[in-house]
Every structure is written in C-alpha cells, then in structure tokens.
Design a protein around this motif. Sequence first.
Motif: not given
Length: 154
Positions: A73-77
């Motif tokens: 995901e864009t939040d790196e999760t």
Amino acid sequence: MVYWPLDDDFERLVPKLEQMLAVEPKPKPEREPGSAAPTADRFVCDVAYVTDGDTLRCQDGMRIRLHAVAARETDETCSPGHPCPTASAASATAELRRLAANRTITCERIGQSYNRVTAICWTPAEVEINCAMIRSGTTVMWDRFNRERPICRS
C-alpha cells in the motif's frame, strides 16, 4: 457499469460521428497487443495516472487493478491476508509509471474489485504489464488469482 457493444452498427457510426464532431480518426491497429485476435473483454485505456503499484486510472475515469499482482500500500503496509512484497510501495509505483503512465494500453477484463476493473494489460510494444511488474521484483504474484486466470503466459 455499462458495457457498450461493439457491433457492426456501432463500427459504421464511428466515422460519421467523427465527421460530425470534426475529430481526427485514430488509425486502427492491425491487431490488439497481447492477442492475435480481439475479444469482447478487451478494451483500450488512455492512462491518466498511476495510483500505486497495482492500480491505475484511465482518462475516461475507469480504475484498473492489475490482475494477480500484489504491491505494498502507499503507506508501505500490506493488508492482512494479502501477499506482501519486500520492495517498497514507491518502487512499485515508479515501475508501473515507467510501464504505463501517459500511454494507451490494451487490457483484458478479468473481473471486478472494489469499484475497479481487474485486468491483464499490455503496453503498445506488447509487453504484459502484470508480468513485467512481477519480474521487476517490485510486486509479487497473487497465486490465488493467478490460478483462476494465469498471467505471464507469453
């Protein structure tokens, strides 16, 4: 979502509509990328922008989720239950931009996911984008969906 049939009547009307609207007709490709023959599930997407490492948006507003591909995901999760690549979300997004941004791509509709069309897509040079993303190492194959309709077949 409405799917417009591409029947003979429609094909005959296109030149008349283009003339009425004074639009330059686009040359038709000899064949669609990724396929020797067009099918009903094929469509063209003028890529407006890349959302993240596995999603993009066409000029007409259609959102496309790459079939059988998983990116962070864009939040790196990574979402629970989803495959999780080691590569960063930023690297996957950059790779998808390199392959598809500001291009006209051809896609094959596979299904639907959260108001997005899931699809296998090809660049104008007939590179399968889904497979290229996996091979780049920025995303991973989502085996569950790949078993339903395999990618990287060529």
